[in-house]
Motif scaffolding. Structure first.
Motif, PDB file in Angstrom:
ATOM      1  N   ALA A  83      30.661 -15.786 -25.135  1.00 35.36           N
ATOM      2  CA  ALA A  83      30.082 -14.821 -24.211  1.00 35.36           C
ATOM      3  C   ALA A  83      31.227 -13.582 -23.869  1.00 35.36           C
ATOM      4  CB  ALA A  83      30.780 -15.039 -22.406  1.00 35.36           C
ATOM      5  N   VAL A  84      30.688 -12.294 -24.179  1.00 35.31           N
ATOM      6  CA  VAL A  84      31.563 -10.865 -23.923  1.00 35.31           C
ATOM      7  C   VAL A  84      31.191  -9.826 -22.619  1.00 35.31           C
ATOM      8  CG1 VAL A  84      29.264  -9.847 -25.512  1.00 35.31           C
ATOM      9  CG2 VAL A  84      31.906  -9.409 -25.872  1.00 35.31           C
ATOM     10  N   LEU A  85      30.441  -9.843 -22.084  1.00 35.14           N
ATOM     11  CA  LEU A  85      30.484  -9.458 -21.136  1.00 35.14           C
ATOM     12  C   LEU A  85      30.601 -10.291 -19.176  1.00 35.14           C
ATOM     13  CD1 LEU A  85      28.937  -6.024 -22.511  1.00 35.14           C
ATOM     14  CD2 LEU A  85      31.745  -6.380 -22.268  1.00 35.14           C
ATOM     15  N   HIS A  86      30.909  -9.569 -18.679  1.00 34.67           N
ATOM     16  CA  HIS A  86      30.683  -9.691 -16.876  1.00 34.67           C
ATOM     17  C   HIS A  86      30.542 -11.628 -16.796  1.00 34.67           C
ATOM     18  CE1 HIS A  86      27.766  -5.879 -17.879  1.00 34.67           C
ATOM     19  NE2 HIS A  86      29.255  -5.757 -17.083  1.00 34.67           N
ATOM     20  N   GLY A  87      31.695 -12.284 -17.469  1.00 32.36           N
ATOM     21  CA  GLY A  87      32.035 -13.661 -17.363  1.00 32.36           C
ATOM     22  C   GLY A  87      32.409 -14.106 -16.236  1.00 32.36           C
ATOM     23  N   ARG A  88      31.140 -14.777 -16.021  1.00 37.42           N
ATOM     24  CA  ARG A  88      31.526 -15.164 -13.921  1.00 37.42           C
ATOM     25  C   ARG A  88      32.331 -16.375 -14.188  1.00 37.42           C
ATOM     26  NH1 ARG A  88      28.545 -17.404  -9.785  1.00 37.42           N
ATOM     27  NH2 ARG A  88      28.831 -15.723  -8.013  1.00 37.42           N
ATOM     28  N   PRO A  89      33.719 -16.955 -13.438  1.00 34.93           N
ATOM     29  CA  PRO A  89      34.261 -17.893 -14.116  1.00 34.93           C
ATOM     30  C   PRO A  89      33.885 -19.148 -13.266  1.00 34.93           C
ATOM     31  CG  PRO A  89      35.687 -15.618 -13.213  1.00 34.93           C
ATOM     32  CD  PRO A  89      34.816 -15.599 -12.858  1.00 34.93           C
ATOM     33  N   HIS A  90      34.184 -19.763 -13.969  1.00 37.10           N
ATOM     34  CA  HIS A  90      33.766 -21.169 -13.398  1.00 37.10           C
ATOM     35  C   HIS A  90      34.224 -22.116 -13.727  1.00 37.10           C
ATOM     36  CE1 HIS A  90      32.041 -20.658 -18.012  1.00 37.10           C
ATOM     37  NE2 HIS A  90      31.940 -21.939 -17.821  1.00 37.10           N
ATOM     38  N   ASP A  91      33.731 -23.563 -14.156  1.00 36.22           N
ATOM     39  CA  ASP A  91      34.245 -24.669 -14.365  1.00 36.22           C
ATOM     40  C   ASP A  91      34.442 -25.193 -15.819  1.00 36.22           C
ATOM     41  OD1 ASP A  91      35.942 -27.115 -13.584  1.00 36.22           O
ATOM     42  OD2 ASP A  91      34.582 -28.443 -12.826  1.00 36.22           O
ATOM     43  N   TYR A  92      35.173 -25.195 -16.202  1.00 36.07           N
ATOM     44  CA  TYR A  92      35.949 -24.629 -17.348  1.00 36.07           C
ATOM     45  C   TYR A  92      36.508 -25.178 -18.054  1.00 36.07           C
ATOM     46  CZ  TYR A  92      35.592 -24.552 -22.467  1.00 36.07           C
ATOM     47  OH  TYR A  92      36.013 -24.036 -23.849  1.00 36.07           O
ATOM     48  N   THR A  93      37.424 -25.907 -18.616  1.00 36.84           N
ATOM     49  CA  THR A  93      39.070 -25.596 -19.228  1.00 36.84           C
ATOM     50  C   THR A  93      38.964 -25.330 -20.504  1.00 36.84           C
ATOM     51  OG1 THR A  93      39.264 -27.393 -17.733  1.00 36.84           O
ATOM     52  CG2 THR A  93      40.644 -27.378 -19.551  1.00 36.84           C
ATOM     53  N   LEU A  94      39.777 -24.227 -20.562  1.00 40.70           N
ATOM     54  CA  LEU A  94      40.457 -23.765 -21.481  1.00 40.70           C
ATOM     55  C   LEU A  94      41.481 -24.525 -23.547  1.00 40.70           C
ATOM     56  CD1 LEU A  94      42.397 -20.249 -20.943  1.00 40.70           C
ATOM     57  CD2 LEU A  94      39.565 -20.685 -21.864  1.00 40.70           C
ATOM     58  N   ALA A  95      40.575 -24.305 -24.418  1.00 37.96           N
ATOM     59  CA  ALA A  95      41.339 -25.561 -25.279  1.00 37.96           C
ATOM     60  C   ALA A  95      41.637 -24.810 -26.795  1.00 37.96           C
ATOM     61  CB  ALA A  95      39.831 -26.439 -25.325  1.00 37.96           C
ATOM     62  N   ASP A  96      42.135 -25.118 -26.877  1.00 44.82           N
ATOM     63  CA  ASP A  96      43.211 -24.264 -28.378  1.00 44.82           C
ATOM     64  C   ASP A  96      42.016 -23.528 -29.092  1.00 44.82           C
ATOM     65  OD1 ASP A  96      45.908 -25.335 -28.064  1.00 44.82           O
ATOM     66  OD2 ASP A  96      45.477 -27.056 -28.446  1.00 44.82           O
TER      67      ASP A  96
END
Length: 259
Positions: free
Chosen positions: A80-93
């Motif tokens: 994803a590069v632009l206008h990424g809509r926040p959603h239920d995703y947990t960041l990983a290393d």
């Protein structure tokens, strides 16, 4: 519409830029493995409110999105590069995260974006993408000033991105800012020098080079907002708001170092 700000409005713009820079750097520090994108959005809301600012995104509903956006910050991960809509995703290393924030204070907007890798062992491809956008952004800022044309900035940005070997999408790019977030003139991320609008003192521009590793084509998520690389490759995005002055360009969204 192209707005030329007064000296008083430029002072306000500097204050707005400082707010944006501080929020983005705070969010970068909090964005670690295990952080949820919805937490980042919540933190952004809290800091915008504490600063007495107004979000430019919550009610944003342009023709290209399925509006209103309904969130306080754009969170774009990996492809994803632009206008990424926040959603239920947990960041990983190893995730490549781009944060894009625009707010208004005292009636003047500032807009900025940063990209970084979550964790301590970023992949070389991710580092190269981020480095290219940062160098392109510096190149665009370096040539900006009174009398310079928009095409000169586009050419400077595009030269860096082309030399780095990345395809360039021209659907989305930089833009004017002022009392609203998106204004004329459009600043493409590639172009011919000596063309386009001639810059004047008092103009605010948001310059934003962005790249995708192996494509110039975008696809839109089912959310109607998030733009991703058509091939699933990684992406990066950088942005600063600059003010054209009598002597050059001042970057308004740089974090100010305290003594």
């Amino acid at each position: 519409m192209i707005e030329i700000l007064s000296a008083t409005e430029l002072r306000r713009a500097r204050g707005t830029g400082a707010v944006v820079a501080q929020i983005l750097q705070t969010l970068k520090g909090r964005s670690t493995a295990g952080t949820n994108l919805l937490d980042i959005d919540r933190w952004a809301k809290e800091m915008i409110t504490e600063a007495g600012a107004m979000s430019c995104y919550v009610d944003y509903a342009p023709s290209f999105g399925r509006g209103p956006f309904g969130h306080y910050i754009c969170t774009s991960v990996n492809d994803a590069v632009l206008h990424g809509r926040p959603h239920d995703y947990t960041l990983a290393d190893g995730d490549l995260l781009s944060l894009d924030l625009a707010v208004s204070t005292s009636g003047v907007v500032a807009d900025s974006a940063i990209s970084f890798v979550v964790g301590d062992a970023p992949a070389p491809e991710s580092v190269a993408l981020i480095d290219a956008t940062e160098r392109a952004l510096r190149a665009g800022i370096a040539v900006a000033g009174p009398g310079i044309r928009i095409g000169d900035i586009s050419h400077a940005i595009g030269s860096v991105l082309h030399e780095a070997g990345y395809p360039i999408n021209t659907e989305f790019g930089g833009h004017g800012v002022g009392s609203t977030m998106h204004q004329d003139p459009h600043v493409s991320n590639t172009g011919r020098p000596g063309r386009g609008y001639r810059l004047r003192p008092g103009l605010l521009l948001a310059l934003e080079p962005w790249v995708m590793a192996d494509t110039a084509d975008l696809v839109t998520d089912a959310d109607g907002w998030t733009l991703r690389s058509a091939t699933g490759c990684r992406t990066a995005h950088g942005e600063h708001t600059i003010a054209i002055t009598d002597h050059g360009a001042d970057v308004l969204t740089l974090l100010q170092q305290s003594d």
